[in-house]
Design a protein around this motif. Sequence first.
Motif, PDB file in Angstrom:
ATOM      1  N   LEU A   1       1.392   9.069  -6.298  1.00 23.21           N
ATOM      2  CA  LEU A   1       1.772  10.465  -6.052  1.00 23.21           C
ATOM      3  C   LEU A   1       2.808  10.945  -7.076  1.00 23.21           C
ATOM      4  O   LEU A   1       2.748  12.069  -7.554  1.00 23.21           O
ATOM      5  N   ALA A   2       3.763  10.074  -7.412  1.00 18.96           N
ATOM      6  CA  ALA A   2       4.789  10.440  -8.400  1.00 18.96           C
ATOM      7  C   ALA A   2       4.170  10.655  -9.763  1.00 18.96           C
ATOM      8  O   ALA A   2       4.530  11.596 -10.483  1.00 18.96           O
ATOM      9  N   VAL A   3       3.217   9.800 -10.149  1.00 13.29           N
ATOM     10  CA  VAL A   3       2.553   9.942 -11.448  1.00 13.29           C
ATOM     11  C   VAL A   3       1.725  11.219 -11.476  1.00 13.29           C
ATOM     12  O   VAL A   3       1.729  11.964 -12.463  1.00 13.29           O
ATOM     13  N   LEU A   4       1.004  11.505 -10.412  1.00 18.12           N
ATOM     14  CA  LEU A   4       0.198  12.722 -10.350  1.00 18.12           C
ATOM     15  C   LEU A   4       1.074  13.971 -10.425  1.00 18.12           C
ATOM     16  O   LEU A   4       0.696  14.955 -11.065  1.00 18.12           O
ATOM     17  N   LYS A   5       2.221  13.914  -9.807  1.00 14.18           N
ATOM     18  CA  LYS A   5       3.116  15.079  -9.827  1.00 14.18           C
ATOM     19  C   LYS A   5       3.676  15.274 -11.223  1.00 14.18           C
ATOM     20  O   LYS A   5       3.857  16.401 -11.674  1.00 14.18           O
ATOM     21  N   MET A   6       3.940  14.182 -11.938  1.00 11.57           N
ATOM     22  CA  MET A   6       4.458  14.295 -13.310  1.00 11.57           C
ATOM     23  C   MET A   6       3.378  14.828 -14.249  1.00 11.57           C
ATOM     24  O   MET A   6       3.660  15.567 -15.185  1.00 11.57           O
ATOM     25  N   VAL A   7       2.140  14.466 -14.032  1.00 17.71           N
ATOM     26  CA  VAL A   7       1.036  14.873 -14.903  1.00 17.71           C
ATOM     27  C   VAL A   7       0.752  16.362 -14.714  1.00 17.71           C
ATOM     28  O   VAL A   7       0.430  17.071 -15.651  1.00 17.71           O
ATOM     29  N   THR A   8       0.848  16.851 -13.509  1.00 22.45           N
ATOM     30  CA  THR A   8       0.505  18.257 -13.243  1.00 22.45           C
ATOM     31  C   THR A   8       1.629  19.198 -13.480  1.00 22.45           C
ATOM     32  O   THR A   8       2.704  19.070 -13.688  1.00 22.45           O
TER      33      THR A   8
ATOM     34  N   ALA B   1       0.829  -1.208   0.000  1.00 27.50           N
ATOM     35  CA  ALA B   1       0.000   0.000   0.000  1.00 27.50           C
ATOM     36  C   ALA B   1       0.861   1.255   0.000  1.00 27.50           C
ATOM     37  O   ALA B   1       0.580   2.220  -0.729  1.00 27.50           O
ATOM     38  N   VAL B   2       1.925   1.258   0.779  1.00 31.61           N
ATOM     39  CA  VAL B   2       2.807   2.430   0.850  1.00 31.61           C
ATOM     40  C   VAL B   2       3.487   2.655  -0.499  1.00 31.61           C
ATOM     41  O   VAL B   2       3.540   3.784  -1.008  1.00 31.61           O
ATOM     42  N   ILE B   3       4.002   1.592  -1.098  1.00 29.63           N
ATOM     43  CA  ILE B   3       4.703   1.728  -2.378  1.00 29.63           C
ATOM     44  C   ILE B   3       3.739   2.182  -3.473  1.00 29.63           C
ATOM     45  O   ILE B   3       4.076   3.056  -4.280  1.00 29.63           O
ATOM     46  N   MET B   4       2.554   1.621  -3.509  1.00 31.66           N
ATOM     47  CA  MET B   4       1.574   2.023  -4.524  1.00 31.66           C
ATOM     48  C   MET B   4       1.172   3.486  -4.330  1.00 31.66           C
ATOM     49  O   MET B   4       1.002   4.214  -5.305  1.00 31.66           O
ATOM     50  N   THR B   5       1.019   3.931  -3.106  1.00 34.93           N
ATOM     51  CA  THR B   5       0.683   5.338  -2.839  1.00 34.93           C
ATOM     52  C   THR B   5       1.787   6.249  -3.351  1.00 34.93           C
ATOM     53  O   THR B   5       1.510   7.288  -3.967  1.00 34.93           O
TER      54      THR B   5
END
Length: 177
Positions: A170-177, A162-166
Amino acid sequence: MGVVQHIPAGERGVIRVFDLDMRPEQARFLREPGALAQVLGIEEIDLDHVEIFPISDLEELGLVGYLTEGCGVPADQITDDGETLQALTGHVLLVRSHAFGGEETHLTPATPITLIGAYGEQRPQWTGTPIEAESAKPYTAPRLPPRAGRSKARRIGASLFAVIMTLIVLAVLKMVT
């Protein structure tokens, strides 16, 4: 060849001091792989546990000071050989027990190599009362039943997942924005 020196198997904490009655370039050559073993009459020696140096490098400390202060040899072991050690000039060879790899060895040094003495390094005194607490005994910790151990491992694994997936989300969301 000189006098045969017996090194027992498993010997630890002994430093042998040899006088090298040879030219400086010959003494320096002993640092080459195989050279020292050959003049000591043995197959191999670990050069990491060997020191070859001119006594003049020790300056005012001297060989006796180097052995007692630098190598941890008790001063009372050196008192008999103190004058001989102080009178040495030229190069000296120090061989620690570990140089022989714990194997039984017989040294037959070549003529220009003379054993001055073998000295034991000071060892710490490991004394104390035995620990008698119940928890100090082996296998006294409570064991989990196999089913409980597997359940605990699954919970830990699920938490890590769960921690790794979170972190990935978060990394993907930061790259998208």
